[in-house]
Design a protein around this motif. Structure first.
Motif, PDB file in Angstrom:
ATOM      1  N   LEU A 111     -17.352 -67.286  88.809  1.00 56.85           N
ATOM      2  CA  LEU A 111     -18.218 -66.185  88.409  1.00 56.85           C
ATOM      3  C   LEU A 111     -18.371 -65.251  89.609  1.00 56.85           C
ATOM      4  CD1 LEU A 111     -21.092 -68.075  86.526  1.00 56.85           C
ATOM      5  CD2 LEU A 111     -19.075 -66.971  85.534  1.00 56.85           C
ATOM      6  N   VAL A 112     -18.120 -63.975  89.389  1.00 59.52           N
ATOM      7  CA  VAL A 112     -18.229 -62.968  90.442  1.00 59.52           C
ATOM      8  C   VAL A 112     -19.132 -61.859  89.931  1.00 59.52           C
ATOM      9  CG1 VAL A 112     -16.997 -61.292  91.872  1.00 59.52           C
ATOM     10  CG2 VAL A 112     -15.901 -63.480  91.280  1.00 59.52           C
ATOM     11  N   GLY A 113     -20.130 -61.475  90.718  1.00 62.26           N
ATOM     12  CA  GLY A 113     -21.047 -60.444  90.263  1.00 62.26           C
ATOM     13  C   GLY A 113     -21.312 -59.376  91.290  1.00 62.26           C
ATOM     14  N   PHE A 114     -21.757 -58.230  90.807  1.00 64.20           N
ATOM     15  CA  PHE A 114     -22.223 -57.145  91.661  1.00 64.20           C
ATOM     16  C   PHE A 114     -23.630 -56.753  91.235  1.00 64.20           C
ATOM     17  CE2 PHE A 114     -22.754 -52.501  92.366  1.00 64.20           C
ATOM     18  CZ  PHE A 114     -22.792 -52.536  93.761  1.00 64.20           C
ATOM     19  N   SER A 115     -24.576 -56.714  92.174  1.00 68.96           N
ATOM     20  CA  SER A 115     -25.933 -56.250  91.950  1.00 68.96           C
ATOM     21  C   SER A 115     -26.615 -57.042  90.819  1.00 68.96           C
ATOM     22  CB  SER A 115     -25.932 -54.742  91.694  1.00 68.96           C
ATOM     23  OG  SER A 115     -27.224 -54.205  91.798  1.00 68.96           O
ATOM     24  N   ALA A 137     -21.346 -63.454  94.959  1.00 75.06           N
ATOM     25  CA  ALA A 137     -22.380 -62.469  94.649  1.00 75.06           C
ATOM     26  C   ALA A 137     -22.329 -61.331  95.650  1.00 75.06           C
ATOM     27  CB  ALA A 137     -23.759 -63.125  94.663  1.00 75.06           C
ATOM     28  N   PHE A 138     -21.977 -60.136  95.178  1.00 74.98           N
ATOM     29  CA  PHE A 138     -22.026 -58.933  95.994  1.00 74.98           C
ATOM     30  C   PHE A 138     -23.362 -58.230  95.761  1.00 74.98           C
ATOM     31  CE2 PHE A 138     -17.404 -59.396  95.291  1.00 74.98           C
ATOM     32  CZ  PHE A 138     -16.906 -59.227  96.579  1.00 74.98           C
ATOM     33  N   SER A 139     -24.052 -57.876  96.834  1.00 74.69           N
ATOM     34  CA  SER A 139     -25.295 -57.080  96.744  1.00 74.69           C
ATOM     35  C   SER A 139     -26.288 -57.711  95.774  1.00 74.69           C
ATOM     36  CB  SER A 139     -24.981 -55.639  96.310  1.00 74.69           C
ATOM     37  OG  SER A 139     -24.079 -55.038  97.209  1.00 74.69           O
ATOM     38  N   GLY A 140     -26.486 -59.002  95.912  1.00 75.21           N
ATOM     39  CA  GLY A 140     -27.294 -59.738  94.942  1.00 75.21           C
ATOM     40  C   GLY A 140     -28.721 -59.993  95.373  1.00 75.21           C
ATOM     41  N   ARG A 141     -29.439 -60.614  94.455  1.00 75.23           N
ATOM     42  CA  ARG A 141     -30.839 -60.977  94.664  1.00 75.23           C
ATOM     43  C   ARG A 141     -31.088 -62.252  93.884  1.00 75.23           C
ATOM     44  NH1 ARG A 141     -35.168 -56.976  95.079  1.00 75.23           N
ATOM     45  NH2 ARG A 141     -33.772 -55.502  94.046  1.00 75.23           N
ATOM     46  N   LEU A 142     -31.730 -63.231  94.503  1.00 74.20           N
ATOM     47  CA  LEU A 142     -32.047 -64.486  93.827  1.00 74.20           C
ATOM     48  C   LEU A 142     -33.511 -64.454  93.421  1.00 74.20           C
ATOM     49  CD1 LEU A 142     -31.308 -67.402  92.968  1.00 74.20           C
ATOM     50  CD2 LEU A 142     -31.917 -68.128  95.275  1.00 74.20           C
ATOM     51  N   VAL A 143     -33.767 -64.386  92.122  1.00 74.33           N
ATOM     52  CA  VAL A 143     -35.147 -64.324  91.638  1.00 74.33           C
ATOM     53  C   VAL A 143     -35.561 -65.592  90.904  1.00 74.33           C
ATOM     54  CG1 VAL A 143     -35.060 -61.814  91.490  1.00 74.33           C
ATOM     55  CG2 VAL A 143     -34.505 -63.163  89.475  1.00 74.33           C
ATOM     56  N   THR A 144     -34.684 -66.568  90.844  1.00 76.77           N
ATOM     57  CA  THR A 144     -34.984 -67.837  90.183  1.00 76.77           C
ATOM     58  C   THR A 144     -36.115 -68.551  90.910  1.00 76.77           C
ATOM     59  OG1 THR A 144     -32.620 -68.001  89.711  1.00 76.77           O
ATOM     60  CG2 THR A 144     -33.949 -69.977  89.322  1.00 76.77           C
ATOM     61  N   LEU A 156     -20.424 -67.712  97.777  1.00 80.04           N
ATOM     62  CA  LEU A 156     -20.225 -66.710  98.818  1.00 80.04           C
ATOM     63  C   LEU A 156     -21.108 -65.509  98.486  1.00 80.04           C
ATOM     64  CD1 LEU A 156     -18.726 -65.517 101.298  1.00 80.04           C
ATOM     65  CD2 LEU A 156     -16.993 -64.676  99.682  1.00 80.04           C
ATOM     66  N   LEU A 157     -21.973 -65.122  99.412  1.00 79.18           N
ATOM     67  CA  LEU A 157     -22.856 -63.978  99.233  1.00 79.18           C
ATOM     68  C   LEU A 157     -22.454 -62.901 100.233  1.00 79.18           C
ATOM     69  CD1 LEU A 157     -26.321 -65.845  99.100  1.00 79.18           C
ATOM     70  CD2 LEU A 157     -24.531 -65.738  97.358  1.00 79.18           C
ATOM     71  N   ILE A 158     -22.190 -61.686  99.742  1.00 82.61           N
ATOM     72  CA  ILE A 158     -21.776 -60.566 100.581  1.00 82.61           C
ATOM     73  C   ILE A 158     -22.694 -59.373 100.306  1.00 82.61           C
ATOM     74  CG2 ILE A 158     -19.896 -58.967 101.138  1.00 82.61           C
ATOM     75  CD1 ILE A 158     -17.915 -61.092 100.295  1.00 82.61           C
ATOM     76  N   HIS A 159     -23.151 -58.729 101.375  1.00 80.01           N
ATOM     77  CA  HIS A 159     -24.139 -57.659 101.196  1.00 80.01           C
ATOM     78  C   HIS A 159     -23.994 -56.629 102.304  1.00 80.01           C
ATOM     79  CE1 HIS A 159     -28.152 -57.291  98.907  1.00 80.01           C
ATOM     80  NE2 HIS A 159     -27.879 -56.088  99.410  1.00 80.01           N
ATOM     81  N   GLY A 160     -24.148 -55.364 101.975  1.00 80.02           N
ATOM     82  CA  GLY A 160     -24.153 -54.300 102.970  1.00 80.02           C
ATOM     83  C   GLY A 160     -25.490 -54.204 103.671  1.00 80.02           C
ATOM     84  N   GLY A 201     -14.882 -56.736 102.110  1.00 79.51           N
ATOM     85  CA  GLY A 201     -15.614 -57.724 101.324  1.00 79.51           C
ATOM     86  C   GLY A 201     -14.782 -58.285 100.195  1.00 79.51           C
ATOM     87  N   ALA A 202     -14.026 -57.418  99.523  1.00 81.21           N
ATOM     88  CA  ALA A 202     -13.150 -57.880  98.446  1.00 81.21           C
ATOM     89  C   ALA A 202     -12.084 -58.825  98.985  1.00 81.21           C
ATOM     90  CB  ALA A 202     -12.504 -56.686  97.755  1.00 81.21           C
ATOM     91  N   ALA A 203     -11.545 -58.527 100.177  1.00 81.96           N
ATOM     92  CA  ALA A 203     -10.535 -59.394 100.767  1.00 81.96           C
ATOM     93  C   ALA A 203     -11.119 -60.753 101.131  1.00 81.96           C
ATOM     94  CB  ALA A 203      -9.934 -58.725 102.003  1.00 81.96           C
TER      95      ALA A 203
END
Length: 218
Positions: A111-115, A137-144, A156-160, A201-203
């Motif tokens: 599973l790959v996600g953005f925002s 997870a790109f540019s994600g937020r964990l609200v669980t 893998l979490l990646i964020h600017g 980030g994609a690489a």
């Protein structure tokens, strides 16, 4: 011979599945034979003011969708809305996995996600509802809410660092919480990057997918 793999890509709010399709083409070289699916979220986007572009839209045109509404949203309400969106998310992911023949091979699914798509996949894994071969997870937020039960999915979490839409500290906090709950999680922050997916980030994500879903991992 390459083992089959399925990568499901989850777009951000106000965008659509086609927005992430270039990622699948980019990763095809590192995951030969893999299937890349980028569905539209279940709900039409409901927050497009006249003359404005939604925050995550990149060439989506009139086709704009959301996993849950961001209208007049607050931190407390975000968790409630995400929880209400779980059933639709789970139905969609279950159907995609079944349609592509991976019902008994979740270890070959990523599973790959953005925002907002990242919020949905992080919740799916952190809540214990889904255990798959990899999550990005790109540019994600964990609200669980706690307690988190993330299982064995490597993440893998990646964020600017310069993201003005979802602050980079959201990924720092997510990594800390997931690690404390026993998850296999790696976080990378990109200096100067705003709310987008960079080529670097994609690489990095492609190498992560190859490590966990490539031939050597099968």
């Amino acid at each position: 011979m390459p083992q089959p793999a399925l990568v499901i890509m989850l777009h951000g709010v106000g965008s659509n599945g086609a927005d992430l399709e270039p990622l699948g083409r980019f990763w095809q070289a590192v995951l030969p034979g893999a299937m890349f699916v980028s569905p539209d979220a279940p709900e039409p986007f409901d927050q497009v003011p006249p003359g404005q572009i939604p925050p995550d839209m990149a060439g989506a045109g009139a086709r704009a969708f959301q996993w849950f509404s961001i209208g007049a949203i607050s931190p407390d309400d975000r968790a409630r809305r995400l929880a209400a969106a779980r059933s639709g998310f789970d139905r969609l992911i279950t159907a995609i996995i079944a349609d592509h023949g991976f019902t008994d091979r979740h270890d070959r699914v990523a599973l790959v996600g953005f925002s907002q798509g990242s919020m949905m996949l992080l919740d799916a894994i952190a809540s214990g509802r889904w255990t798959v071969g990899a999550g990005i997870a790109f540019s994600g937020r964990l609200v669980t809410p706690d307690p988190l039960t993330p299982g064995s999915t490597p993440l893998l979490l990646i964020h600017g660092e310069a993201d003005p839409v979802v602050p980079a500290d959201e990924t720092r906090q997510a990594a800390r919480r997931l690690h404390a709950a026993g998850a296999d999680v790696t976080a990378g922050l990109e200096p100067g990057l705003v709310h987008t997916i960079s080529q670097a980030g994609a690489a990095e994500a492609g190498r992560f997918l190859a490590r966990h879903l490539g031939p050597a991992s099968a």
